[in-house]
Design an enzyme around this catalytic site. Structure first.
Site, PDB file in Angstrom:
ATOM      1  N   GLU A   1       0.819  -1.209   0.000  1.00  0.00           N
ATOM      2  CA  GLU A   1       0.000   0.000   0.000  1.00  0.00           C
ATOM      3  C   GLU A   1       0.856   1.264   0.000  1.00  0.00           C
ATOM      4  OE1 GLU A   1      -3.042  -0.129  -0.575  1.00  0.00           O
ATOM      5  OE2 GLU A   1      -3.462  -2.241  -0.165  1.00  0.00           O
TER       6      GLU A   1
ATOM      7  N   CYS B   1      -8.508  -2.052   7.714  1.00  0.00           N
ATOM      8  CA  CYS B   1      -7.120  -2.051   7.247  1.00  0.00           C
ATOM      9  C   CYS B   1      -6.606  -0.627   7.059  1.00  0.00           C
ATOM     10  CB  CYS B   1      -6.986  -2.845   5.944  1.00  0.00           C
ATOM     11  SG  CYS B   1      -7.101  -4.634   6.163  1.00  0.00           S
TER      12      CYS B   1
ATOM     13  N   HIS C   1      -1.347  -5.848   1.823  1.00  0.00           N
ATOM     14  CA  HIS C   1      -2.510  -6.740   1.717  1.00  0.00           C
ATOM     15  C   HIS C   1      -2.093  -8.054   1.055  1.00  0.00           C
ATOM     16  CE1 HIS C   1      -5.644  -3.472   2.362  1.00  0.00           C
ATOM     17  NE2 HIS C   1      -6.107  -4.489   3.054  1.00  0.00           N
TER      18      HIS C   1
END
Length: 216
Positions: A81, A144, A168
């Site tokens: 991310e 998340c 992830h």
């Protein structure tokens, strides 16, 4: 020797397990090539409580690096991310029955934070080992992203944390079977990928200057 805090989540959304914790817990106590030690921690899949637990673990462990891991069912690869945004907008209730909508994670906090992991170098290192991976431009607006943003907010005032970010991972094969053939990744590959991610984070001084963007 550095200390690395690696976190995973408890199961949510009716699942019986969560690959993030299944992979992370098996790395607890392991060491990287430079001697850095991994400390694993389980986070509840609940707004607020997840960040409270993370904050306690950070105080206790005093890590140099923090990487939080979450499940992204439907994604086919390991996604590193790039950015966390300051909003909770839950598509479903969390494990505590909460469903915040359009709520800031930190009142008057910055709109977003960038990860401080070498995200593109990590993707390159994973590809070199035959592991599917990519840079992700969104961590969603569920727990998340809540944890990712909260982590980066904490790290912004804790200079001892040199690198922090979120990754992830896909479903496990047994989960994918229950979801009619959704993409999956083996637990062994997930564990290998996380070790490569951490080794790269520790060893790379400057991230790779290559494209990691997308058109959608």
């Amino acid at each position: 020797m550095k200390t690395i805090l690696l976190t995973g989540f408890e199961p949510f959304g009716g699942e019986h397990n969560n690959p993030s914790w299944e992979a992370v817990r098996r790395l607890d106590g392991k060491h990287l090539h430079d001697g850095s030690r991994i400390v694993a921690a389980l986070l509840p899949c609940a707004f607020g409580a997840a960040l409270d637990t993370l904050a306690v673990k950070i105080r206790l462990v005093a890590p140099d690096v923090v990487v939080c891991v979450g499940q992204a069912g439907g994604r086919a690869d390991l996604t590193i991310e790039r950015v966390a945004i300051n909003v909770d907008d839950a598509p479903m209730a969390d494990n505590a029955g909460q469903q915040p909508i359009d709520a800031p994670i930190v009142a008057n906090g910055p709109v977003g934070y960038f990860a401080t992991l070498p995200i593109k170098a990590i993707v390159q290192a994973l590809h070199a080992k035959g592991i599917p991976a990519s840079v992700s431009q969104t961590a969603g607006t569920y727990v998340c992203n809540h944890v990712f943003y909260g982590l980066m907010h904490m790290a912004s005032s804790r200079h001892a944390i040199q690198h922090a970010g979120f990754v992830h991972i896909p479903y496990l094969p047994e989960q994918a079977a229950a979801h009619r053939g959704a993409p999956s990744m083996s637990l062994a590959m997930m564990m290998d990928a996380l070790m490569i991610l951490l080794e790269t984070t520790i060893s790379v001084k400057h991230d790779s200057h290559v494209s990691g963007g997308s058109t959608h």
